[in-house]
Design a protein around this motif. Structure first.
Motif, mmCIF file in Angstrom:
data_model
loop_
_atom_site.group_PDB
_atom_site.id
_atom_site.type_symbol
_atom_site.label_atom_id
_atom_site.label_comp_id
_atom_site.label_asym_id
_atom_site.label_seq_id
_atom_site.Cartn_x
_atom_site.Cartn_y
_atom_site.Cartn_z
ATOM 1 N N CYS A 102 92.326 -85.867 -77.752
ATOM 2 C CA CYS A 102 93.176 -84.906 -77.045
ATOM 3 C C CYS A 102 92.434 -83.580 -76.878
ATOM 4 N N LEU A 103 91.652 -83.193 -77.867
ATOM 5 C CA LEU A 103 90.875 -81.963 -77.739
ATOM 6 C C LEU A 103 89.882 -82.065 -76.593
ATOM 7 N N ARG A 104 89.222 -83.226 -76.462
ATOM 8 C CA ARG A 104 88.307 -83.446 -75.344
ATOM 9 C C ARG A 104 89.048 -83.360 -74.009
ATOM 10 N N ALA A 105 90.213 -83.997 -73.952
ATOM 11 C CA ALA A 105 90.997 -83.978 -72.716
ATOM 12 C C ALA A 105 91.417 -82.558 -72.349
ATOM 13 N N ILE A 106 91.754 -81.741 -73.336
ATOM 14 C CA ILE A 106 92.131 -80.358 -73.075
ATOM 15 C C ILE A 106 90.931 -79.579 -72.545
#
Length: 81
Positions: free
Chosen positions: A74-78
């Motif tokens: 999710c951090l990568r997606a953000i």
């Protein structure tokens, strides 16, 4: 398993956990608890919830950011958005 006390359900189906039980497990007000049913043995089991990602609820690869758990995916997606 040792019986600590007997409690009555209130009108909304709630019970208060005895302070001795909360203290034994270090459960403070607001602590997240998982609830499991064992219908065959007519038991309900409480367990302190493991941290999960605030977005996808994953329990792996978590980082703490602003007091919240976020998984690496999710951090990568953000970051990519």
């Amino acid at each position: 398993m040792e019986r600590i006390s007997t409690r009555l359900l209130d009108e909304l189906g709630r019970i208060a956990l005895p302070s001795v039980s909360r203290e034994a497990f270090g459960w403070e007000p607001g602590a997240p608890l998982d609830i499991f049913e064992d219908a065959a043995n007519q038991q309900v089991v409480l367990r302190q919830a493991a941290p999960r990602c605030v977005f996808c609820k994953s329990g792996t690869g978590l980082l703490l950011f602003g007091g919240k758990h976020v998984c690496a995916q999710c951090l990568r997606a953000i970051r990519e958005s």
